[in-house]
Scaffold this motif. Sequence first.
Motif, PDB file in Angstrom:
ATOM      1  N   ALA A 307       0.824  -1.208   0.000  1.00 58.11           N
ATOM      2  CA  ALA A 307       0.000   0.000   0.000  1.00 58.11           C
ATOM      3  C   ALA A 307       0.858   1.257   0.000  1.00 58.11           C
ATOM      4  CB  ALA A 307      -0.932  -0.005   1.211  1.00 58.11           C
ATOM      5  N   ALA A 308       1.973   1.214   0.731  1.00 57.22           N
ATOM      6  CA  ALA A 308       2.816   2.403   0.864  1.00 57.22           C
ATOM      7  C   ALA A 308       3.557   2.744  -0.419  1.00 57.22           C
ATOM      8  CB  ALA A 308       3.814   2.189   2.003  1.00 57.22           C
ATOM      9  N   GLY A 309       3.733   1.776  -1.306  1.00 56.85           N
ATOM     10  CA  GLY A 309       4.405   2.062  -2.566  1.00 56.85           C
ATOM     11  C   GLY A 309       4.726   0.804  -3.330  1.00 56.85           C
ATOM     12  N   HIS A 310       4.274   0.741  -4.594  1.00 53.90           N
ATOM     13  CA  HIS A 310       4.496  -0.455  -5.399  1.00 53.90           C
ATOM     14  C   HIS A 310       4.646  -0.083  -6.866  1.00 53.90           C
ATOM     15  CE1 HIS A 310       0.069   0.123  -5.026  1.00 53.90           C
ATOM     16  NE2 HIS A 310       0.093  -0.128  -6.332  1.00 53.90           N
ATOM     17  N   ILE A 311       5.140  -1.034  -7.655  1.00 52.48           N
ATOM     18  CA  ILE A 311       5.274  -0.828  -9.091  1.00 52.48           C
ATOM     19  C   ILE A 311       3.880  -0.736  -9.703  1.00 52.48           C
ATOM     20  CG2 ILE A 311       6.084  -1.883 -11.249  1.00 52.48           C
ATOM     21  CD1 ILE A 311       8.301  -3.217  -9.633  1.00 52.48           C
ATOM     22  N   PRO A 312       3.598   0.305 -10.477  1.00 54.98           N
ATOM     23  CA  PRO A 312       2.275   0.405 -11.102  1.00 54.98           C
ATOM     24  C   PRO A 312       1.940  -0.853 -11.904  1.00 54.98           C
ATOM     25  CG  PRO A 312       3.475   2.460 -11.366  1.00 54.98           C
ATOM     26  CD  PRO A 312       4.448   1.476 -10.787  1.00 54.98           C
ATOM     27  N   GLY A 313       0.738  -1.372 -11.710  1.00 55.36           N
ATOM     28  CA  GLY A 313       0.296  -2.579 -12.405  1.00 55.36           C
ATOM     29  C   GLY A 313       0.659  -3.875 -11.721  1.00 55.36           C
ATOM     30  N   ALA A 314       1.415  -3.803 -10.606  1.00 57.12           N
ATOM     31  CA  ALA A 314       1.786  -5.020  -9.881  1.00 57.12           C
ATOM     32  C   ALA A 314       0.556  -5.641  -9.233  1.00 57.12           C
ATOM     33  CB  ALA A 314       2.832  -4.712  -8.819  1.00 57.12           C
ATOM     34  N   LEU A 315       0.569  -6.948  -9.131  1.00 56.81           N
ATOM     35  CA  LEU A 315      -0.487  -7.681  -8.450  1.00 56.81           C
ATOM     36  C   LEU A 315      -0.011  -8.022  -7.044  1.00 56.81           C
ATOM     37  CD1 LEU A 315      -3.275  -9.117  -8.719  1.00 56.81           C
ATOM     38  CD2 LEU A 315      -2.016 -11.167  -9.427  1.00 56.81           C
ATOM     39  N   SER A 316      -0.774  -7.632  -6.052  1.00 58.98           N
ATOM     40  CA  SER A 316      -0.414  -7.912  -4.663  1.00 58.98           C
ATOM     41  C   SER A 316      -0.945  -9.285  -4.263  1.00 58.98           C
ATOM     42  CB  SER A 316      -1.017  -6.848  -3.735  1.00 58.98           C
ATOM     43  OG  SER A 316      -0.843  -7.217  -2.370  1.00 58.98           O
ATOM     44  N   ILE A 317      -0.034 -10.225  -3.980  1.00 55.81           N
ATOM     45  CA  ILE A 317      -0.399 -11.507  -3.374  1.00 55.81           C
ATOM     46  C   ILE A 317       0.608 -11.745  -2.257  1.00 55.81           C
ATOM     47  CG2 ILE A 317      -0.928 -13.937  -3.690  1.00 55.81           C
ATOM     48  CD1 ILE A 317      -1.155 -13.497  -6.661  1.00 55.81           C
ATOM     49  N   GLN A 318       0.218 -11.436  -1.053  1.00 55.14           N
ATOM     50  CA  GLN A 318       1.154 -11.548   0.064  1.00 55.14           C
ATOM     51  C   GLN A 318       1.630 -12.986   0.219  1.00 55.14           C
ATOM     52  OE1 GLN A 318       0.166  -9.482   3.725  1.00 55.14           O
ATOM     53  NE2 GLN A 318       0.985 -11.166   4.950  1.00 55.14           N
ATOM     54  N   LEU A 319       2.936 -13.150   0.489  1.00 53.19           N
ATOM     55  CA  LEU A 319       3.499 -14.477   0.694  1.00 53.19           C
ATOM     56  C   LEU A 319       3.018 -15.007   2.042  1.00 53.19           C
ATOM     57  CD1 LEU A 319       5.323 -16.724  -0.345  1.00 53.19           C
ATOM     58  CD2 LEU A 319       7.254 -15.590   0.772  1.00 53.19           C
ATOM     59  N   ARG A 320       2.088 -15.912   1.998  1.00 55.35           N
ATOM     60  CA  ARG A 320       1.523 -16.550   3.175  1.00 55.35           C
ATOM     61  C   ARG A 320       1.086 -17.947   2.763  1.00 55.35           C
ATOM     62  NH1 ARG A 320      -4.469 -15.319   3.779  1.00 55.35           N
ATOM     63  NH2 ARG A 320      -5.166 -14.600   1.744  1.00 55.35           N
ATOM     64  N   GLU A 321       0.407 -18.656   3.628  1.00 49.95           N
ATOM     65  CA  GLU A 321       0.076 -20.043   3.346  1.00 49.95           C
ATOM     66  C   GLU A 321      -0.777 -20.200   2.086  1.00 49.95           C
ATOM     67  OE1 GLU A 321      -1.628 -20.976   7.092  1.00 49.95           O
ATOM     68  OE2 GLU A 321       0.251 -21.720   7.946  1.00 49.95           O
ATOM     69  N   GLN A 322      -1.643 -19.223   1.820  1.00 46.38           N
ATOM     70  CA  GLN A 322      -2.554 -19.322   0.677  1.00 46.38           C
ATOM     71  C   GLN A 322      -1.997 -18.711  -0.606  1.00 46.38           C
ATOM     72  OE1 GLN A 322      -3.499 -18.103   3.731  1.00 46.38           O
ATOM     73  NE2 GLN A 322      -4.539 -19.948   4.424  1.00 46.38           N
ATOM     74  N   PHE A 323      -0.719 -18.395  -0.643  1.00 49.00           N
ATOM     75  CA  PHE A 323      -0.131 -17.732  -1.803  1.00 49.00           C
ATOM     76  C   PHE A 323      -0.364 -18.513  -3.088  1.00 49.00           C
ATOM     77  CE2 PHE A 323       3.497 -17.201  -4.701  1.00 49.00           C
ATOM     78  CZ  PHE A 323       3.430 -15.832  -4.942  1.00 49.00           C
ATOM     79  N   ALA A 324      -0.105 -19.817  -3.069  1.00 48.43           N
ATOM     80  CA  ALA A 324      -0.243 -20.620  -4.287  1.00 48.43           C
ATOM     81  C   ALA A 324      -1.673 -20.597  -4.814  1.00 48.43           C
ATOM     82  CB  ALA A 324       0.204 -22.056  -4.029  1.00 48.43           C
ATOM     83  N   THR A 325      -2.642 -20.668  -3.914  1.00 47.01           N
ATOM     84  CA  THR A 325      -4.048 -20.661  -4.334  1.00 47.01           C
ATOM     85  C   THR A 325      -4.364 -19.435  -5.172  1.00 47.01           C
ATOM     86  OG1 THR A 325      -4.838 -21.972  -2.463  1.00 47.01           O
ATOM     87  CG2 THR A 325      -6.429 -20.489  -3.506  1.00 47.01           C
ATOM     88  N   TRP A 326      -3.964 -18.266  -4.683  1.00 54.64           N
ATOM     89  CA  TRP A 326      -4.342 -17.028  -5.384  1.00 54.64           C
ATOM     90  C   TRP A 326      -3.481 -16.781  -6.610  1.00 54.64           C
ATOM     91  CZ3 TRP A 326      -8.981 -16.072  -4.713  1.00 54.64           C
ATOM     92  CH2 TRP A 326      -9.594 -16.349  -3.480  1.00 54.64           C
ATOM     93  N   LEU A 327      -2.236 -17.204  -6.583  1.00 48.17           N
ATOM     94  CA  LEU A 327      -1.422 -17.139  -7.794  1.00 48.17           C
ATOM     95  C   LEU A 327      -2.072 -17.960  -8.901  1.00 48.17           C
ATOM     96  CD1 LEU A 327       1.337 -16.270  -9.103  1.00 48.17           C
ATOM     97  CD2 LEU A 327       2.198 -18.498  -8.347  1.00 48.17           C
ATOM     98  N   GLY A 328      -2.490 -19.187  -8.558  1.00 53.03           N
ATOM     99  CA  GLY A 328      -3.081 -20.067  -9.549  1.00 53.03           C
ATOM    100  C   GLY A 328      -4.479 -19.682  -9.964  1.00 53.03           C
ATOM    101  N   TRP A 329      -5.164 -18.917  -9.132  1.00 50.58           N
ATOM    102  CA  TRP A 329      -6.523 -18.500  -9.457  1.00 50.58           C
ATOM    103  C   TRP A 329      -6.534 -17.280 -10.368  1.00 50.58           C
ATOM    104  CZ3 TRP A 329     -10.569 -19.605  -5.188  1.00 50.58           C
ATOM    105  CH2 TRP A 329     -11.861 -19.596  -5.738  1.00 50.58           C
ATOM    106  N   LEU A 330      -5.563 -16.399 -10.183  1.00 51.31           N
ATOM    107  CA  LEU A 330      -5.642 -15.072 -10.798  1.00 51.31           C
ATOM    108  C   LEU A 330      -4.743 -14.869 -12.004  1.00 51.31           C
ATOM    109  CD1 LEU A 330      -5.808 -13.010  -7.494  1.00 51.31           C
ATOM    110  CD2 LEU A 330      -7.711 -13.643  -8.988  1.00 51.31           C
ATOM    111  N   LEU A 331      -3.740 -15.725 -12.193  1.00 54.34           N
ATOM    112  CA  LEU A 331      -2.811 -15.534 -13.304  1.00 54.34           C
ATOM    113  C   LEU A 331      -2.672 -16.819 -14.113  1.00 54.34           C
ATOM    114  CD1 LEU A 331       0.053 -13.511 -11.571  1.00 54.34           C
ATOM    115  CD2 LEU A 331      -1.583 -12.648 -13.254  1.00 54.34           C
ATOM    116  N   PRO A 332      -2.517 -16.709 -15.426  1.00 56.36           N
ATOM    117  CA  PRO A 332      -2.241 -17.910 -16.230  1.00 56.36           C
ATOM    118  C   PRO A 332      -0.817 -18.392 -15.995  1.00 56.36           C
ATOM    119  CG  PRO A 332      -2.159 -15.945 -17.600  1.00 56.36           C
ATOM    120  CD  PRO A 332      -2.623 -15.487 -16.250  1.00 56.36           C
ATOM    121  N   ASP A 333      -0.611 -19.698 -16.205  1.00 57.34           N
ATOM    122  CA  ASP A 333       0.731 -20.239 -15.994  1.00 57.34           C
ATOM    123  C   ASP A 333       1.668 -19.953 -17.153  1.00 57.34           C
ATOM    124  OD1 ASP A 333      -0.501 -21.904 -17.812  1.00 57.34           O
ATOM    125  OD2 ASP A 333       0.172 -23.770 -16.894  1.00 57.34           O
ATOM    126  N   THR A 334       1.173 -19.274 -18.179  1.00 59.77           N
ATOM    127  CA  THR A 334       1.989 -18.949 -19.353  1.00 59.77           C
ATOM    128  C   THR A 334       2.625 -17.564 -19.260  1.00 59.77           C
ATOM    129  OG1 THR A 334      -0.032 -18.155 -20.438  1.00 59.77           O
ATOM    130  CG2 THR A 334       0.655 -20.430 -20.889  1.00 59.77           C
TER     131      THR A 334
END
Length: 488
Positions: A307-334
């Motif tokens: 929130a305090a500052g990020h690359i424009p267009g970056a997707l925020s998925i905090q590294l936590r136990e559920q990281f893989a779930t949301w990576l796989g849900w929201l982005l293609p593997d290609t």
Amino acid sequence: MEYRTNREPCALPPAPPGGQIVEDIVGFAEDHLIPLVDEGLGNSAYLVDLGDGRALAVDAGRDLRALDAAARRRRLTVAYAADTHLHADFLSGAVQLAHDAGATVLASAAGQRAFPHRALGDGDEVDLGGLRLRALATPGHTDEHLSFLLLDEGQELGVFTGGSLIVDSAARTDLLGAERTEELARAQYRSLHRLAMLPEATAVWPTHGAGSFCSAPPGTERTSTIGAQKQTNPLLAAPDEDTFVRRLVASLGSYPAYFARLTEHNRRGPAILTGTPPLPALDAGQVKALIADGGQVVDVRPVAEFAAGHIPGALSIQLREQFATWLGWLLPDTTPLVFVVGDGQDLAEVVWQAYKIGYERLSGHLADGMPAWLEAGHPRATTAFVTADRVPARPYLDVRQETEYAAGHVPGALHLELGDLARHTADAPAGVVVACGHGERAMTAASLLERAGHTDVTVLDGGPADYAAAHGLRLDTVDAGTADGGAR
């Protein structure tokens, strides 16, 4: 690490009287069974000490760090790697175990796997060297699903039920398409009732548990017994097959998009890895070039830092136990991925969470993080992240799962599950306040909205109860049926 070695589930719930048999089963589990729980995916793998320096692994995932560590502690070599079914939510580690330890892969003949394995059908048995493993055809979650009954001189010790009978439920039956959901639910009915015919003292060792999007109710118990399930499982209590089917189908919520890809990947067999794959350090110029070439920045830092500052267009998925779930849900593997990490975050954890669900196009990470990006003169974006007492009077968007929303939400809230949001960003009103249970998913949602052109997005640091308390409201509820896995 998101994996934990869990000894407590082996203290099985009370079973009907059985004298020495019950004591033997409980003692075996305490001495020889090591459950390895992936909290993020909600699954359990099992390592069974066969008593002679060898071990059986059941439903091991591609990230074998915890299993390998447990085997080393007990000085075990994995001789057998059994998969109950072609998994949709993680890549199997069986092929890797065959490579690393010479393990014999045990799996259903009906799965037609394209790599060396011992193909088993209903009733086939494998001599483990004293103990025996009997394959039981239990279709429903998948067509080719097997359960594995572990026997000691004919005595049933326990059954590895994968995605058939799970604690107080059964795994979902819609992964092969809506047109087959009812057919597979009826197969699941027959499979559960077949398992229920085992002796009541028999331990039940499922793969899917609470938190799994393969469908499990919320709760802390990950193992059970046949007798206990006959008493507490509402699906086994259904008076007939039609009622069972209605109850099971009504419990099915959404599931991650990547599930559609992994079954075939597991049939072919994942590629062999020779260690933790690298995640190269990239300078700001290289990251900018990757973005221009179609790459995606995934910012894994805590949400307050994003929130305090990020690359424009970056997707925020905090590294936590559920990281893989949301990576796989929201982005293609290609899509080539580049990561922004914070101080103290583990690059190997990022890599393994991605690889265990088949995401291998990892271009690298931004060397020295956001300070390096800013020092190079590149722009940054910010996102308002405020506590409930400071939330402006604006439209409120709840991005939690349907069952969470039904259990209690802010009156008048717009509801879009995070997994569906990317397809509906145009439906979000301007100046929206985004909320989830704590803030992590809401920040992911905000980054999706910002990437789609929304400005002036605010994220609630907290959940609906915090908002209601700060604004003198009572949460609304709706009847949404059976829970499908709980907060993520």
